[in-house]
Motif scaffolding. Sequence first.
Motif, short mmCIF file in Angstrom:
data_model
loop_
_atom_site.label_atom_id
_atom_site.label_comp_id
_atom_site.label_asym_id
_atom_site.label_seq_id
_atom_site.Cartn_x
_atom_site.Cartn_y
_atom_site.Cartn_z
N ASP A 1 0.82 -1.21 0.00
CA ASP A 1 0.00 0.00 0.00
C ASP A 1 0.85 1.26 0.00
O ASP A 1 0.34 2.36 0.15
N ASP A 2 2.15 1.11 -0.18
CA ASP A 2 3.06 2.24 -0.21
C ASP A 2 4.31 1.83 -0.97
O ASP A 2 4.54 0.64 -1.23
N VAL A 3 5.15 2.80 -1.29
CA VAL A 3 6.43 2.50 -1.92
C VAL A 3 7.39 1.98 -0.84
O VAL A 3 7.08 1.95 0.33
N GLY A 4 8.57 1.56 -1.28
CA GLY A 4 9.60 1.22 -0.30
C GLY A 4 10.14 -0.19 -0.34
O GLY A 4 11.22 -0.45 0.17
N GLY A 5 9.38 -1.14 -0.92
CA GLY A 5 9.87 -2.52 -0.99
C GLY A 5 10.24 -3.07 0.37
O GLY A 5 9.44 -3.03 1.32
N CYS A 6 11.46 -3.60 0.50
CA CYS A 6 11.87 -4.23 1.76
C CYS A 6 11.94 -3.21 2.89
O CYS A 6 11.82 -3.58 4.06
N TRP A 7 12.11 -1.92 2.56
CA TRP A 7 12.17 -0.90 3.61
C TRP A 7 10.78 -0.51 4.10
O TRP A 7 10.64 0.15 5.12
N ARG A 8 9.76 -0.90 3.37
CA ARG A 8 8.39 -0.77 3.86
C ARG A 8 8.00 -1.99 4.69
O ARG A 8 7.34 -1.88 5.72
N ASP A 9 8.45 -3.16 4.25
CA ASP A 9 8.04 -4.42 4.88
C ASP A 9 8.76 -4.70 6.20
O ASP A 9 8.18 -5.27 7.12
N ASN A 10 10.04 -4.34 6.27
CA ASN A 10 10.84 -4.71 7.44
C ASN A 10 10.81 -3.58 8.48
O ASN A 10 11.65 -2.69 8.49
N SER B 1 20.11 11.66 9.09
CA SER B 1 20.40 11.96 10.50
C SER B 1 21.63 11.21 11.00
O SER B 1 22.30 11.67 11.92
N ARG B 2 21.89 10.06 10.39
CA ARG B 2 22.98 9.20 10.87
C ARG B 2 23.84 8.74 9.71
O ARG B 2 23.43 8.79 8.55
N ARG B 3 25.01 8.25 10.08
CA ARG B 3 25.92 7.68 9.08
C ARG B 3 25.28 6.45 8.44
O ARG B 3 25.39 6.25 7.22
N PHE B 4 24.61 5.62 9.23
CA PHE B 4 23.86 4.47 8.72
C PHE B 4 22.38 4.72 9.02
O PHE B 4 21.97 4.72 10.18
N ALA B 5 21.60 4.90 7.98
CA ALA B 5 20.21 5.33 8.17
C ALA B 5 19.33 4.22 8.72
O ALA B 5 19.42 3.06 8.30
N PRO B 6 18.42 4.55 9.65
CA PRO B 6 17.43 3.58 10.12
C PRO B 6 16.33 3.37 9.07
O PRO B 6 16.16 4.19 8.16
N GLN B 7 15.58 2.31 9.24
CA GLN B 7 14.56 1.91 8.26
C GLN B 7 13.56 3.03 7.96
O GLN B 7 13.26 3.32 6.80
N ALA B 8 13.03 3.66 8.99
CA ALA B 8 11.99 4.68 8.78
C ALA B 8 12.51 5.84 7.94
O ALA B 8 11.78 6.41 7.12
N GLU B 9 13.78 6.17 8.10
CA GLU B 9 14.36 7.29 7.36
C GLU B 9 14.58 6.92 5.89
O GLU B 9 14.38 7.75 4.99
N ALA C 1 10.25 -10.01 8.93
CA ALA C 1 9.80 -9.16 7.83
C ALA C 1 8.29 -8.93 7.85
O ALA C 1 7.78 -8.15 7.05
N ARG C 2 7.60 -9.59 8.75
CA ARG C 2 6.16 -9.43 8.93
C ARG C 2 5.90 -9.21 10.42
O ARG C 2 5.05 -9.85 11.02
N TRP C 3 6.63 -8.28 11.00
CA TRP C 3 6.62 -8.08 12.45
C TRP C 3 5.22 -7.75 12.95
O TRP C 3 4.52 -6.89 12.39
#
Length: 483
Positions: free
Chosen positions: A38-47, A72-80, A160-162
Motif C-alpha cells: 500500500d506504499d512504496v519502499g519494498g523491503c524498507w516498507r516491509d521490514n 540523520s545518521r551515518r547508517f540510516a534507520p529503516q523509517a528514514e 519481515a512481517r513483524w
Amino acid sequence: MEATHQVIIIGAGFGGLGMAIQLKTQGQHDLLLIEKGDDVGGCWRDNTYPGAACDVPSHLYSFSFERHYPWSRRFAPQAEILDYLRHCTDKYGIREHIRFGTEVTEARYLDAHGLWQLTLSDGETVTTRALITATGQLNQPAYPPLSGIEDFQGPHFHSARWDHDVDLTGKTVAVVGTGASAIQFVPEVARKAGRLLLFQRSAAYVLGKPDRRYRPWEHRLLKTLPITQTLDRLRIYAANESRVLGFTSLQKAMTVYQRLFRRHLEKHIADPSLRAKLIPDYPMGCKRILMSNHYYPALARDNVEVINHGIQSVDQSGLTDSTGTHHRADAIIYGTGFRATDFLTPMTLIGRHGLTLNQVWRDGAEAYLGITVHGFPNLFMLYGPNTNLGHNSIIYMLESQIHYIQQALAQLPATGALEVRSRTQNDFNRRLQKRIRDTVWDKGCDSWYKTESGKNTNNWPGFTFDYRRQTRVLDLSDYDYPH
C-alpha cells in the motif's frame, strides 16, 4: 492490438522507483508501476522490526541523482530510508503512475503481437511493450520447516512481517535464526523480554558498526557545500570497493577482518563457553558479514541464552531441540531471512512458445548481465540473478542496470523487440560461474546466495565498476529481434 502501456514496472522499491524516475525524466510518461503493497519502499516498507537499519552508509545508499538528503545518521534507520523513497516518489511525480495493492499473478509474452500480457490479482489484464521486474531478492520471507508449529499456542511471526500488536515485555521469546535481521532485532527484544532463547544453526561473523549521528555543524556544511556529500560518497565507495578482493582474488586479505571480528567478539563476550559458540566454522565471507555494536552485548545479558542445536519439533508450550531438551516459550520470532534464490516468485512468467521461466531456471536462475533472459523478449530485470553484492551499495548496481535498460528501451521503436541470444547468455554465465568457483562463497558453507544444489545465483563475483563497464553500452549484436 496495441499496448496499454509502453512500459510496466513490477515493484516500487529502490529499483522500480529509480527506473521510473529516469524514464520519466527522459520524457516517457506512458508507464505503470504495479506494487503489491500500500506504499512504496519494498523491503524498507516491509521490514519494520525494532532496530531495522542499513549496513551501507547513507551517503552511498541513495540515488546518485538525489544524493543531497539530510540523513540523520551515518547508517540510516529503516523509517528514514522509507521517508527518502517517499520523498523521491513525490519529488519526481511517480506516485500518479503507481497502482498499489495489486500483484501480478502471470505475465505472458504474446508472440503474435510482441507484447507482454499481465494478469493481475483482481483478474484484470493489462498489456505492455516492455516489462521490467523490480521485485528484489529479499521480498519472500523464508519460514523454517518446524514440525508441530501449528500446535504452538503463542504468537509466531517472521521479522519481515513483524506483529507490532504483540507485547513481548517480560515474555520468554524464542528467536530462530541469526542472520542480518536477527542481529538488529535481538538486542531490542532482549531489553524487553524476560528471557530470550536464541536458536543458532551457525554463528555469524559480526563486526563493529562505525555508526553515529551527524552533528549540526556537519549538516550546515553538507547543505552549504553539497560537494562535501559527493566527496564522502566517493570515499565510502572506494573504501567498500576494495573489500571485494577479500571475497575473490585476494582472500588472504580477510585475515584483517578476521582479527577485527575476534577483537570485537572478545571485547563484549567474556564467557569462554559462549564465545566458543559464537565462532563460525566456515571461512569469513562465505556467508554475509554482519555489522552491529549491540548484538554481542545483548548475548552477554543474563536473560539471553544461545542454543547451538537444531530444532526437532514444536508443541503447544515451546520448542524441543535436537538433544531432546524442551524449551518453554511464549512467542517465536523467525529471523531466518528470505527465499533469495526464488527470483520473481510467486509470479508465473511465460515467454516465447509457451516456455515458462521456471522451466528455463530449473537448474538455478541465470540471465545475461542479470538483466535479460533468452526466450523472453522485452523482459528486463533489476537486481536479477548474480547482481547482489557482499561489499558495496546495491544502488550502484541498480543504476548501472537502469542505464542499460534505458538503452534497450530506446531501441524498441526500431527493432520492435529485443531477445538476448542464447549463446551470449550461456557464454556470460559460463564465465561468471567459473569466477564464482574461485571466490570465498564457494568454500564450504550453505548460504542464501546458493540454491539447494549449490549453485550461486545471487552474487556478482567482482568489482562493481567492472559491472558498470559491461553495462555502459548496450551491444545490439548480443540480441536478436523476433519482431
